[in-house]
Write an enzyme that holds these catalytic residues in place. Structure first.
Site, PDB file in Angstrom:
ATOM      1  N   GLU A 170       0.850  -1.191   0.000  1.00 15.19           N
ATOM      2  CA  GLU A 170       0.000   0.000   0.000  1.00 15.19           C
ATOM      3  C   GLU A 170       0.888   1.244   0.000  1.00 15.19           C
ATOM      4  OE1 GLU A 170      -2.469   1.547  -0.718  1.00 15.19           O
ATOM      5  OE2 GLU A 170      -4.040   1.560   0.807  1.00 15.19           O
ATOM      6  N   ASP A 171       0.362   2.340  -0.541  1.00 11.77           N
ATOM      7  CA  ASP A 171       1.127   3.596  -0.547  1.00 11.77           C
ATOM      8  C   ASP A 171       1.187   4.217   0.844  1.00 11.77           C
ATOM      9  OD1 ASP A 171      -1.604   4.218  -0.588  1.00 11.77           O
ATOM     10  OD2 ASP A 171      -1.444   5.766  -2.121  1.00 11.77           O
ATOM     11  N   ASP A 206      -3.531   5.354   6.606  1.00 14.22           N
ATOM     12  CA  ASP A 206      -3.949   6.591   7.270  1.00 14.22           C
ATOM     13  C   ASP A 206      -4.933   6.199   8.385  1.00 14.22           C
ATOM     14  OD1 ASP A 206      -4.315   9.373   7.561  1.00 14.22           O
ATOM     15  OD2 ASP A 206      -5.891   9.445   6.061  1.00 14.22           O
ATOM     16  N   PHE A 234      -1.064  16.076   4.841  1.00 15.44           N
ATOM     17  CA  PHE A 234      -1.479  15.452   3.593  1.00 15.44           C
ATOM     18  C   PHE A 234      -0.323  15.524   2.602  1.00 15.44           C
ATOM     19  CE2 PHE A 234      -3.734  14.391  -0.221  1.00 15.44           C
ATOM     20  CZ  PHE A 234      -4.625  13.435   0.235  1.00 15.44           C
ATOM     21  N   ARG A 239       1.197  12.400  -8.747  1.00 17.03           N
ATOM     22  CA  ARG A 239       1.694  11.033  -8.546  1.00 17.03           C
ATOM     23  C   ARG A 239       3.097  10.857  -9.117  1.00 17.03           C
ATOM     24  NH1 ARG A 239      -2.652   7.794  -6.786  1.00 17.03           N
ATOM     25  NH2 ARG A 239      -4.685   8.312  -7.656  1.00 17.03           N
TER      26      ARG A 239
HETATM   27  P1  IMP Z   1      -7.214   5.040   4.910  1.00 17.00           P
HETATM   28  O1  IMP Z   1      -8.376   4.188   4.507  1.00 17.00           O
HETATM   29  O2  IMP Z   1      -7.667   6.238   5.699  1.00 17.00           O
HETATM   30  O3  IMP Z   1      -6.109   4.299   5.600  1.00 17.00           O
HETATM   31  O4  IMP Z   1      -6.664   5.721   3.616  1.00 17.00           O
HETATM   32  C1  IMP Z   1      -5.955   5.024   2.712  1.00 17.00           C
HETATM   33  C2  IMP Z   1      -5.937   5.729   1.386  1.00 17.00           C
HETATM   34  O5  IMP Z   1      -6.192   7.138   1.483  1.00 17.00           O
HETATM   35  C3  IMP Z   1      -4.548   5.587   0.834  1.00 17.00           C
HETATM   36  O6  IMP Z   1      -4.438   4.430   0.063  1.00 17.00           O
HETATM   37  C4  IMP Z   1      -4.407   6.822   0.022  1.00 17.00           C
HETATM   38  O7  IMP Z   1      -4.904   6.571  -1.278  1.00 17.00           O
HETATM   39  C5  IMP Z   1      -5.290   7.858   0.694  1.00 17.00           C
HETATM   40  N1  IMP Z   1      -4.494   8.763   1.540  1.00 17.00           N
HETATM   41  C6  IMP Z   1      -4.459   8.826   2.882  1.00 17.00           C
HETATM   42  N2  IMP Z   1      -3.615   9.771   3.318  1.00 17.00           N
HETATM   43  C7  IMP Z   1      -3.090  10.333   2.206  1.00 17.00           C
HETATM   44  C8  IMP Z   1      -2.136  11.398   1.982  1.00 17.00           C
HETATM   45  O8  IMP Z   1      -1.571  12.027   2.888  1.00 17.00           O
HETATM   46  N3  IMP Z   1      -1.867  11.661   0.682  1.00 17.00           N
HETATM   47  C9  IMP Z   1      -2.434  11.002  -0.372  1.00 17.00           C
HETATM   48  N4  IMP Z   1      -3.323  10.019  -0.212  1.00 17.00           N
HETATM   49  C10 IMP Z   1      -3.650   9.687   1.070  1.00 17.00           C
HETATM   50 MG    MG Z   2      -5.443   7.000  -3.106  1.00 13.11          MG
END
Ligand code: IMP
Ligand code: MG
Length: 178
Positions: A101-102, A105, A154, A167
């Site tokens: 995963e990137d 969060d 962010f 990206r």
């Molecule tokens: P989560 O479900 O809140 O853990 O969010 C996961 C997804 O939200 C990641 O796969 C990202 O695509 C996006 N995301 C969360 N934080 C960031 C950020 O700081 N920059 C860009 N994308 C983010």
């Molecule tokens: Mg995303």
């Protein structure tokens, strides 16, 4: 500096170093196994740059596959509402799955995807994330390999987007507040 970016958080050289370190960790973890059927699963679109660099640092036979999920929410916040938009081509049963995963969060997105893949009975399932924002976590995600922990900002670049842009930046930057 790119327009819209406030400052660089992780420069390109640091990214290369942390990816090399992760590749070595992952290689030594799986090299210790008697049997291995490694399937590296990336979540699109955010993981594509990290995946490309990471798999070249894993010195073991492996198969690469991708999956796209959409999680509803606004541009900066996800929800637990996850839909599979494009599923894997490969089967998961009996394989050693490494999810890539990137960024993790809140954990909502990944938590759902992990549940989905566990249901398909892999032999093992490990999690690798490029970035981790632990201060924002809502649900627990068992991370096995982590590139870097970052503060609650962010970020974008190196695959990560803000409204689908940035990206292609070779570094991780902090988005300027509007
Ligand atoms: P989560 O479900 O809140 O853990 O969010 C996961 C997804 O939200 C990641 O796969 C990202 O695509 C996006 N995301 C969360 N934080 C960031 C950020 O700081 N920059 C860009 N994308 C983010
Ligand atoms: Mg995303």
């Amino acid at each position: 500096m790119e327009r819209g970016i406030e400052r660089v958080l992780i420069p390109e050289s640091e990214i290369q170093a942390l990816v090399a370190r992760l590749g070595a960790e992952i290689t030594s973890h799986y090299a210790a196994k008697d049997e291995l059927d490694l399937l590296v699963v990336g979540l699109l679109r955010g993981s594509f740059v990290f995946m490309a660099d990471l798999v070249r640092k894993i010195k073991l036979p492996l198969v690469v596959d991708f999956m796209t999920v959409s999680s509803y929410g606004d541009s900066k916040n996800s929800t637990g509402n996850v839909k599979v938009v494009m599923d894997l081509d490969e089967s998961v049963e009996g394989k050693d799955i490494l999810m890539v995963e990137d960024i993790i969060d809140t954990g909502n997105t990944f938590n759902k995807v992990i549940g989905l893949l566990r249901h398909r009975k892999p032999r093992s399932l490990k999690i690798c994330t490029f970035l981790n924002k632990p201060s924002r976590r809502v649900v627990t995600v068992p991370i096995d390999f982590c590139g870097a922990e970052i503060p609650d900002e962010f970020v974008c670049g190196y695959g990560l987007d803000y409204a689908q842009k940035y990206r292609n930046l070779p570094y991780v930057g902090i988005v300027k507040p509007l």
